[in-house]
Design a protein around this motif. Structure first.
Motif, mmCIF file in Angstrom:
data_model
loop_
_atom_site.group_PDB
_atom_site.id
_atom_site.type_symbol
_atom_site.label_atom_id
_atom_site.label_comp_id
_atom_site.label_asym_id
_atom_site.label_seq_id
_atom_site.Cartn_x
_atom_site.Cartn_y
_atom_site.Cartn_z
ATOM 1 N N TYR A 127 0.844 -1.200 0.000
ATOM 2 C CA TYR A 127 0.000 0.000 0.000
ATOM 3 C C TYR A 127 0.881 1.252 0.000
ATOM 4 C CZ TYR A 127 -3.573 3.342 1.517
ATOM 5 O OH TYR A 127 -4.414 4.423 1.612
ATOM 6 N N GLY A 128 1.942 1.223 0.796
ATOM 7 C CA GLY A 128 2.873 2.350 0.835
ATOM 8 C C GLY A 128 3.540 2.590 -0.508
ATOM 9 N N ILE A 129 3.914 1.506 -1.195
ATOM 10 C CA ILE A 129 4.518 1.633 -2.526
ATOM 11 C C ILE A 129 3.529 2.267 -3.503
ATOM 12 C CG2 ILE A 129 5.361 0.319 -4.520
ATOM 13 C CD1 ILE A 129 6.569 -1.674 -2.437
ATOM 14 N N LEU A 130 2.268 1.845 -3.422
ATOM 15 C CA LEU A 130 1.240 2.421 -4.293
ATOM 16 C C LEU A 130 1.084 3.920 -4.030
ATOM 17 C CD1 LEU A 130 -1.036 2.165 -6.372
ATOM 18 C CD2 LEU A 130 -2.530 1.403 -4.501
ATOM 19 N N VAL A 131 1.075 4.301 -2.759
ATOM 20 C CA VAL A 131 0.959 5.719 -2.404
ATOM 21 C C VAL A 131 2.142 6.506 -2.976
ATOM 22 C CG1 VAL A 131 1.060 7.354 -0.475
ATOM 23 C CG2 VAL A 131 -0.465 5.368 -0.353
ATOM 24 N N VAL A 132 3.345 5.961 -2.852
ATOM 25 C CA VAL A 132 4.537 6.638 -3.372
ATOM 26 C C VAL A 132 4.426 6.843 -4.882
ATOM 27 C CG1 VAL A 132 7.016 6.348 -3.797
ATOM 28 C CG2 VAL A 132 6.092 5.925 -1.512
#
Length: 198
Positions: free
Chosen positions: A119-124
């Motif tokens: 999820y963090g990678i997607l946000v980035v």
């Protein structure tokens, strides 16, 4: 490119994940309340996973509503998240079948960590595409809740393996409770820029 297809695909995958999880619940053998008792580990693990998957779906819905477009990196980042979410039925069944034994509880926590990282990678990737000064960039902010979640999941794994399995389960449930209220950052950012009267 437009975001409509990725939203529809994500909705479909999440629906399938939840369907697979509920199919793991077995019909009780018997017709009285005592027949339900052996099913409590399966049901409890299902409820926890349903809430976790629902939280991701809710946040993805709000997030994609805020963005204007997607690119190839966003598509792959979204697929990465969906991959780890698609393992949730397996880790849920593993935990329920084994009555919350320490190793299955730790494996479940590992899946939670990988989902959170994805999820963090997607946000980035979405922030990189849209920029920090867009509605999305402002809504995302610093992501302290996400960092706390990762630390809590890691602690849950360690404590489940070394101290007591129920500590890990309680930590996972507490983090689900913390995320249960929908993330309002995106909603506030959108309503802040709506013209009056809408």
């Amino acid at each position: 490119m437009g975001k409509g297809r990725v939203e529809a695909f994500t909705d479909g995958v999440v629906a399938i994940i939840i369907t697979i999880m509920v199919l793991e619940l077995k019909v009780p053998e018997g017709d009285d309340l005592s027949a339900l008792l052996p099913q409590w580990p399966h049901f409890l693990s299902y409820v926890l996973s349903f809430v976790n998957v629902g939280i991701y779906w809710n946040n993805l819905h709000n997030m994609f509503h805020t963005v204007q477009r997607v690119n190839g990196r966003v598509l792959w980042a979204n697929l990465n998240l969906l991959f780890w979410l698609s393992l949730m039925p397996v880790t849920t069944a593993f935990m329920g079948e084994n009555h919350f034994a320490p190793v299955p509880v730790a494996v479940y926590g590992g899946d939670l960590i990988l989902c959170a990282l994805a999820y963090g990678i997607l946000v980035v990737q979405l922030r990189r595409l849209h920029g920090p000064e867009t509605a999305f960039g402002r809504a995302v902010g610093h992501g302290w809740k996400e960092i706390v979640s990762l630390a809590a999941y890691a602690a849950g794994i360690i404590l489940a393996l070394t101290v007591n399995k129920w500590i890990g389960v309680v930590i996972y449930a507490a983090m689900a409770g913390a995320w249960f209220i929908p993330d309002r950052r995106f909603e506030h950012e959108l309503t802040r820029h709506e013209p009056e009267g809408q």
